[in-house]
Design a protein around this motif. Structure first.
Motif, PDB file in Angstrom:
ATOM      1  N   ILE A 133       0.904  -1.220  -0.023  1.00  0.00           N
ATOM      2  CA  ILE A 133       0.005  -0.622   0.088  1.00  0.00           C
ATOM      3  C   ILE A 133       1.501   1.025  -0.468  1.00  0.00           C
ATOM      4  N   THR A 134       2.303   1.031   0.912  1.00  0.00           N
ATOM      5  CA  THR A 134       3.033   2.385   0.539  1.00  0.00           C
ATOM      6  C   THR A 134       3.278   2.652  -0.225  1.00  0.00           C
ATOM      7  N   ALA A 135       3.283   1.472  -1.330  1.00  0.00           N
ATOM      8  CA  ALA A 135       4.835   1.808  -2.427  1.00  0.00           C
ATOM      9  C   ALA A 135       3.476   2.221  -3.611  1.00  0.00           C
ATOM     10  N   VAL A 136       2.209   1.626  -3.625  1.00  0.00           N
ATOM     11  CA  VAL A 136       1.595   2.390  -4.432  1.00  0.00           C
ATOM     12  C   VAL A 136       0.457   4.129  -4.248  1.00  0.00           C
ATOM     13  N   ARG A 137       0.797   4.388  -2.993  1.00  0.00           N
ATOM     14  CA  ARG A 137       0.910   6.013  -2.537  1.00  0.00           C
ATOM     15  C   ARG A 137       1.744   6.711  -3.056  1.00  0.00           C
ATOM     16  N   SER A 138       2.419   6.529  -2.650  1.00  0.00           N
ATOM     17  CA  SER A 138       4.398   6.753  -3.177  1.00  0.00           C
ATOM     18  C   SER A 138       4.130   6.782  -4.492  1.00  0.00           C
ATOM     19  N   SER A 139       4.037   6.084  -5.244  1.00  0.00           N
ATOM     20  CA  SER A 139       4.128   6.134  -6.764  1.00  0.00           C
ATOM     21  C   SER A 139       2.752   6.935  -6.745  1.00  0.00           C
ATOM     22  N   ALA A 140       1.527   6.675  -6.942  1.00  0.00           N
ATOM     23  CA  ALA A 140       0.812   7.484  -7.020  1.00  0.00           C
ATOM     24  C   ALA A 140       0.826   9.060  -6.751  1.00  0.00           C
ATOM     25  N   GLU A 141       1.199   9.103  -5.561  1.00  0.00           N
ATOM     26  CA  GLU A 141       2.080  10.290  -5.274  1.00  0.00           C
ATOM     27  C   GLU A 141       2.775  11.404  -6.608  1.00  0.00           C
ATOM     28  N   ILE A 142       3.924  10.750  -7.044  1.00  0.00           N
ATOM     29  CA  ILE A 142       4.634  10.931  -7.897  1.00  0.00           C
ATOM     30  C   ILE A 142       3.696  11.347  -9.641  1.00  0.00           C
ATOM     31  N   LEU A 143       3.515  10.453 -10.031  1.00  0.00           N
ATOM     32  CA  LEU A 143       2.248  10.678 -10.819  1.00  0.00           C
ATOM     33  C   LEU A 143       1.360  12.023 -11.083  1.00  0.00           C
ATOM     34  N   GLU A 144       0.999  12.041  -9.248  1.00  0.00           N
ATOM     35  CA  GLU A 144       0.738  13.696  -9.823  1.00  0.00           C
ATOM     36  C   GLU A 144       1.466  15.069  -9.765  1.00  0.00           C
ATOM     37  N   GLU A 145       2.993  14.489 -10.352  1.00  0.00           N
ATOM     38  CA  GLU A 145       4.176  15.298 -10.461  1.00  0.00           C
ATOM     39  C   GLU A 145       3.759  16.491 -12.481  1.00  0.00           C
ATOM     40  N   PRO A 146       3.101  17.307 -11.811  1.00  0.00           N
ATOM     41  CA  PRO A 146       2.964  17.439 -13.899  1.00  0.00           C
ATOM     42  C   PRO A 146       3.550  17.935 -14.875  1.00  0.00           C
ATOM     43  N   ASP A 147       5.380  17.679 -14.292  1.00  0.00           N
ATOM     44  CA  ASP A 147       6.375  18.151 -14.812  1.00  0.00           C
ATOM     45  C   ASP A 147       6.921  16.745 -15.140  1.00  0.00           C
ATOM     46  N   LEU A 148       6.407  15.434 -14.515  1.00  0.00           N
ATOM     47  CA  LEU A 148       6.923  14.413 -15.374  1.00  0.00           C
ATOM     48  C   LEU A 148       6.901  13.748 -16.266  1.00  0.00           C
ATOM     49  N   ASP A 149       7.965  13.258 -17.015  1.00  0.00           N
ATOM     50  CA  ASP A 149       8.288  12.648 -18.373  1.00  0.00           C
ATOM     51  C   ASP A 149       7.750  11.782 -18.327  1.00  0.00           C
ATOM     52  N   GLU A 150       7.034  11.189 -19.644  1.00  0.00           N
ATOM     53  CA  GLU A 150       6.113   9.898 -20.325  1.00  0.00           C
ATOM     54  C   GLU A 150       7.120   8.890 -19.856  1.00  0.00           C
ATOM     55  N   ALA A 151       8.513   9.074 -19.768  1.00  0.00           N
ATOM     56  CA  ALA A 151       8.898   7.325 -19.332  1.00  0.00           C
ATOM     57  C   ALA A 151       9.134   7.091 -18.006  1.00  0.00           C
ATOM     58  N   ALA A 152       9.509   8.406 -17.406  1.00  0.00           N
ATOM     59  CA  ALA A 152       8.578   8.138 -15.843  1.00  0.00           C
ATOM     60  C   ALA A 152       7.582   7.432 -16.096  1.00  0.00           C
ATOM     61  N   ARG A 153       6.591   7.993 -15.764  1.00  0.00           N
ATOM     62  CA  ARG A 153       4.882   8.049 -16.070  1.00  0.00           C
ATOM     63  C   ARG A 153       4.989   6.390 -16.144  1.00  0.00           C
ATOM     64  N   ALA A 154       4.994   6.169 -17.773  1.00  0.00           N
ATOM     65  CA  ALA A 154       4.811   4.600 -17.830  1.00  0.00           C
ATOM     66  C   ALA A 154       5.951   3.697 -16.561  1.00  0.00           C
ATOM     67  N   ARG A 155       6.955   4.120 -15.680  1.00  0.00           N
ATOM     68  CA  ARG A 155       7.522   3.216 -15.406  1.00  0.00           C
ATOM     69  C   ARG A 155       6.918   3.145 -13.497  1.00  0.00           C
ATOM     70  N   PHE A 156       6.375   4.695 -13.106  1.00  0.00           N
ATOM     71  CA  PHE A 156       5.727   4.586 -12.362  1.00  0.00           C
ATOM     72  C   PHE A 156       4.528   3.930 -12.496  1.00  0.00           C
ATOM     73  N   GLY A 157       3.344   3.873 -13.650  1.00  0.00           N
ATOM     74  CA  GLY A 157       2.218   3.504 -13.706  1.00  0.00           C
ATOM     75  C   GLY A 157       3.162   1.873 -13.729  1.00  0.00           C
ATOM     76  N   ALA A 158       3.437   1.141 -14.287  1.00  0.00           N
ATOM     77  CA  ALA A 158       4.213  -0.125 -13.722  1.00  0.00           C
ATOM     78  C   ALA A 158       4.661  -0.826 -12.833  1.00  0.00           C
ATOM     79  N   THR A 159       4.849   0.195 -11.674  1.00  0.00           N
ATOM     80  CA  THR A 159       5.292  -0.367 -10.158  1.00  0.00           C
ATOM     81  C   THR A 159       4.152  -0.180  -9.148  1.00  0.00           C
ATOM     82  N   ILE A 160       2.576   0.808  -9.755  1.00  0.00           N
ATOM     83  CA  ILE A 160       1.569   0.335  -8.973  1.00  0.00           C
ATOM     84  C   ILE A 160       1.030  -0.855  -9.846  1.00  0.00           C
ATOM     85  N   GLY A 161       1.031  -0.959 -11.100  1.00  0.00           N
ATOM     86  CA  GLY A 161       0.187  -2.711 -11.350  1.00  0.00           C
ATOM     87  C   GLY A 161       0.817  -3.499 -10.304  1.00  0.00           C
ATOM     88  N   ARG A 162       2.492  -4.213 -10.439  1.00  0.00           N
ATOM     89  CA  ARG A 162       3.273  -4.964  -9.545  1.00  0.00           C
ATOM     90  C   ARG A 162       2.619  -4.864  -8.127  1.00  0.00           C
TER      91      ARG A 162
END
Length: 535
Positions: A146-175
């Motif tokens: 839950i902590t890992a999902v929450r941390s990744s979700a908070e990072i995804l909320e950053e507006p200046d996150l590039d697409e590669a990083a966004r895809a990486r954190f999205g994959a982390t949430i899925g995993r």
């Protein structure tokens, strides 16, 4: 619990079209005295009750209302539950409910059993959550996920996150989400697997129900006992030497006696131990003859008649494995007692000696507890002995064993009434003490108790005493040697008692250790003295 025996006598007599005068003549009393009995103005028991039951062709258990006694006791326990204490039902409510609404009384008792089972299940789950390392590990994994999902979700909320990083954190949430799902399924599966069919009552209570349903008499085991006794006696007169010979020939078992140090070195604690790999029965040198004889008998029946014991356990339809293990041990001891103390001979000896336990001990090479055990099983229809209840306590007052007596509410755990003679016996070890007690409903019982300790095997070993108590309705007391010198008609000499402080309604008792519920349905509790008298 006083039973309306007089009403049952009257009803049965009328059903048989027998006049009061005729029945009185047959049993050897006056018609006026029988009239008082039938109106419940006089107690009846002992030999007179047996004569009346025989003349009316009615079973003694039916006449005394054993099943109703059990239901009344169950309701009394339910009414004493903390959940219902605030209602404070008036005295006699349980008896009145059983008499007027037996179906409702049975339903209420069963619901209370189910409620107790639900509490036990909740406690089981709570204990596992607190102590089971697997649960701790699974919960830790869930919280980490839950902590890992929450941390990744908070990072995804950053507006200046590039697409590669966004895809990486999205994959982390899925995993992490898939891992959470797997862990949660494992947790739920463990609950389902561990829970299984939940028990309705404790193993001890289930065993109580089995004993009560059979009236503490197992005809199948008694039959097997007769066969085993004859088998053993082909080697000679029943005794320790003959048992050793029978065990050696049939089961290739050897007997060894040794000092405590040798048994400790072998990893065998206690006074005796059977070692299956070496086929050796070990005894401490300090084990008395009664212990050796009974344990050899028990070993013989377990090796020779395990199938018969298991059949009785299976017939009891016990719901849990702990209950079945407990029942197996209890029934193995029952069978050993039936072999060591054959029913007909033991009953005849008990009647001839007026149930003098000391004499019976010497006649049968037995301990006080072994004789007491056998006495509570003398319930063969048509050949009954005195109905006894049995209770055992350790020095701390904790009850460690009991056999129920219909009508008498014997606690199956915790502590009994502090005024019971089972505790007085610790003050005079190895001496039998007696008392006549009276409960709040007017029922009266004769209590007998003796505190004994096993023989110490060495200087450093402490002799820990246990107290064993037998109880019978005072109506049967005149059939025992222990009624000598007692005026059983003088109720002023009775000791006023209750079953336990929690179930007792004597609000003025100076020895109460728990608060009594308020009378008349009030919410406040009456604060009784909580310090023992004399302090």
């Amino acid at each position: 619990m006083r039973a309306p025996i007089g009403i049952r006598i009257s009803s049965r007599r009328r059903a048989l079209a027998v006049s009061q005068a005729e029945l009185a003549r047959r049993v050897g009393i006056s018609a006026s005295y029988l009239n008082l009995i039938e109106r419940n103005k006089r107690d009846v028991g002992g030999t007179l009750l047996l004569r009346i039951a025989a003349e009316l062709s009615i079973d003694i258990e039916e006449l005394t209302g054993a099943a109703e006694h059990r239901l009344i006791a169950d309701l009394e326990e339910a009414f004493a539950d903390p959940l219902l204490q605030a209602l404070a039902p008036p005295a006699g409510t349980a008896r009145q409910l059983v008499a007027e609404q037996p179906f409702a009384a049975t339903a209420l008792a069963r619901l209370h059993r189910a409620y107790q089972g639900a509490l036990a299940s909740a406690d089981d789950y709570a204990n596992r959550l607190q102590a089971d390392p697997l649960f701790s590990q699974l919960l830790h994994q869930i919280l980490s996920g839950i902590t890992a999902v929450r941390s990744s979700a908070e990072i995804l909320e950053e507006p200046d996150l590039d697409e590669a990083a966004r895809a990486r954190f999205g994959a982390t949430i899925g995993r992490e989400a898939r891992g959470l799902a797997d862990t949660t399924r494992t947790l739920i599966g463990h609950f389902d697997r561990e829970a299984g069919p939940r028990r309705a009552v404790s193993p001890v209570r289930e065993l109580d129900d089995l004993i009560f349903a059979r009236n503490n008499y197992f005809v199948g085991l008694e039959t097997v006992a007769g066969e085993l006794r004859a088998e053993i006696e082909r080697h000679g007169p029943f005794g320790e030497a003959t048992l050793a010979a029978a065990l050696s020939e049939r089961h290739r078992v050897g007997i060894r006696r040794s000092v405590n140090r040798e048994l400790d070195a072998l990893g065998f604690p206690g006074q005796y131990h059977f070692d299956p790999p070496s086929r050796t029965m070990w005894f401490q040198a300090s084990a008395i003859a009664a212990t050796r004889q009974f344990q050899l008998t028990r070993l013989y029946v377990e090796l020779s008649a395990a199938t018969a014991i298991e059949a009785e356990v299976a017939a009891g339809q016990l719901s849990t494995e702990p209950a079945r293990r407990l029942a197996y041990r209890a029934l193995a001891s029952y069978l050993a007692g039936a072999v060591a103390f054959p029913y007909e001979r033991f009953l005849a000896d008990a009647e001839a000696t007026r149930y003098d336990i000391e004499v019976l001990r010497q006649m049968h090479t037995a301990s006080f507890e072994q004789v007491a055990h056998r006495l509570v099983t003398l319930r063969r229809p048509g050949e009954e002995g005195i109905p006894f209840g049995f209770l055992r306590s350790d020095p701390a007052g904790r009850l460690t064993k009991h056999f129920p007596l219909p009508g008498l509410l014997l606690p199956n755990s915790g502590h009994a009434c502090p005024l019971w003679v089972i505790y007085d016996a610790f003050r005079t070890p190895d001496a039998l003490v007696r008392q006549v007690v009276r409960f709040t409903d007017g029922s009266r019982y004769l209590f007998l108790a003796r505190a004994t300790a096993r023989r110490a095997s060495q200087f450093r070993e402490r002799s820990v005493y246990t107290s064993v108590m037998l109880a019978c309705d005072v109506l049967h007391a005149d059939r025992t040697v222990y009624a000598a010198g007692l005026d059983l008609s003088d109720q002023q000499a009775d000791v006023p008692v209750g079953p336990t402080c929690r179930l007792c309604t004597r609000r003025d008792c100076a020895d109460r250790q728990e608060e009594a519920p308020a009378p008349g349905g009030g919410q406040a509790a009456i604060r009784a003295p909580l310090v023992p008298r004399g302090f």
